[in-house]
Design an enzyme around this catalytic site. Structure first.
Site, mmCIF file in Angstrom:
data_model
loop_
_atom_site.group_PDB
_atom_site.id
_atom_site.type_symbol
_atom_site.label_atom_id
_atom_site.label_comp_id
_atom_site.label_asym_id
_atom_site.label_seq_id
_atom_site.Cartn_x
_atom_site.Cartn_y
_atom_site.Cartn_z
ATOM 1 N N MET A 41 1.035 -1.515 0.016
ATOM 2 C CA MET A 41 0.272 0.327 0.364
ATOM 3 C C MET A 41 0.490 1.161 0.191
ATOM 4 O O MET A 41 0.642 1.715 1.146
ATOM 5 C CB MET A 41 -1.062 0.022 1.501
ATOM 6 C CG MET A 41 -1.837 -1.133 1.175
ATOM 7 S SD MET A 41 -2.587 -1.193 2.667
ATOM 8 C CE MET A 41 -2.102 -1.638 3.908
ATOM 9 N N ASP A 42 1.806 1.255 -0.873
ATOM 10 C CA ASP A 42 2.300 2.749 -1.599
ATOM 11 C C ASP A 42 1.352 3.816 -2.267
ATOM 12 O O ASP A 42 0.780 3.444 -2.918
ATOM 13 C CB ASP A 42 3.167 2.009 -2.431
ATOM 14 C CG ASP A 42 4.350 3.782 -2.322
ATOM 15 O OD1 ASP A 42 4.734 4.071 -1.306
ATOM 16 O OD2 ASP A 42 5.155 3.074 -3.151
#
Length: 291
Positions: A41-42
């Site tokens: 989850m960037d």
């Protein structure tokens, strides 16, 4: 009158969206469905900066995106979903930011056990993967409570990687293997300790052939041993690095890197990833058999 009309329009769009989703999943179900999808989850902080939001708002927006994506995954029939929630390296961030993330994590972990949560909706077993000793006491207690409360759920699983890096996982597995083999040797040779200590290098290998560390020994001590290797790994924001995540498990995993920041990730990004998986399925299966 205007509010009622807006409400009716919203219901129409919700029904239309639900219909399109079911139609899309019906088409996808003709092909192979991935068993396990992992997510990096960037882009939460960049999203907050982009939208001029206060610090921490990006992570909250990212959590909403995660819940939507998990809903889509389980509705599609994916059995395992893994999310990279907090790296060991993230502890190097500013103390106030780390504390803020820990508080948010505890809040959301506790929310997983609420009656109407996604966990209860789909019968999900929750695992927290990583070096949990590094978490503060309250977050660790919340994680342990969630794992205990969902231990009997068998329909699907959610693996949340916290205080995790792949190198730490591998080092942990090697340490556990060595300790296990040491215990086995001591147990079998309790009356021969002097002989063990005086073995020379030449005959050590021959006498200890049954105590070698094998690949299967190592893998059973991995944090991720509770799930099969991922079929797809999705990393948002266009980055193509694994960032010390599931290095051991992703040898034959399809990597998808949409340019959208994590809070912008949605239904069609998942559909595209699954389509790419189906298009490459024969090749991926062939590579697995070659190992």
């Amino acid at each position: 009158m205007g509010e009622e009309r807006n409400g009716n329009v919203s219901k129409v769009f919700l029904r239309l969206g639900s219909f399109m989703r079911k139609l899309s999943f019906g088409i996808l179900s003709v092909g192979p469905i991935p068993t396990h999808i992992a997510f990096i989850m960037d882009g939460n902080r960049r999203y907050a900066k982009k939208k001029n939001l206060e610090e921490g708002a990006g992570h909250r927006a990212g959590f909403l995106a995660l819940m939507s994506l998990l809903n889509y995954c389980y509705e599609l029939g994916v059995k395992y979903a893994t999310v990279y929630a907090f790296s060991i390296d993230n502890f190097k961030r500013k103390p106030e930011e780390v504390q803020q993330l820990m508080d948010l994590m505890q809040e959301k972990i506790e929310g997983l056990l609420e009656e109407g949560s996604i966990v209860n909706q789909y019968g999900i077993r929750v695992y927290f993967i990583g070096n949990l000793k590094l978490l503060n006491e309250s977050v660790r207690a919340a994680a342990e409570k969630a794992m205990k409360a969902t231990a009997n759920n068998t329909k699907c699983a959610l693996l949340i990687c916290v205080a995790y890096t792949s190198t730490d996982e591998i080092a942990h597995a090697v340490h556990e293997c060595c300790q296990e083999k040491k215990d086995e040797m001591q147990e079998e040779n309790a009356d021969k300790m002097y002989e063990i200590q005086t073995w020379n290098e030449e005959n050590f290998e021959e006498k200890q052939k049954y105590h070698r560390i094998k690949l299967v020994d190592l893998e059973k001590h991995m944090y991720m041993a509770v799930a099969p290797n991922p079929d797809i790994l999705i990393r948002s924001s266009g980055e193509t690095r694994l960032s010390n995540f599931l290095l051991w498990q992703t040898n034959d995993t399809l990597l998808c890197c949409p340019r959208a920041l994590w809070p912008e990730i949605g239904f069609w990004h998942l559909v595209w990833a699954v389509l790419n998986f189906q298009r490459n399925y024969s090749y991926l299966e062939k590579k697995k058999k070659q190992l």
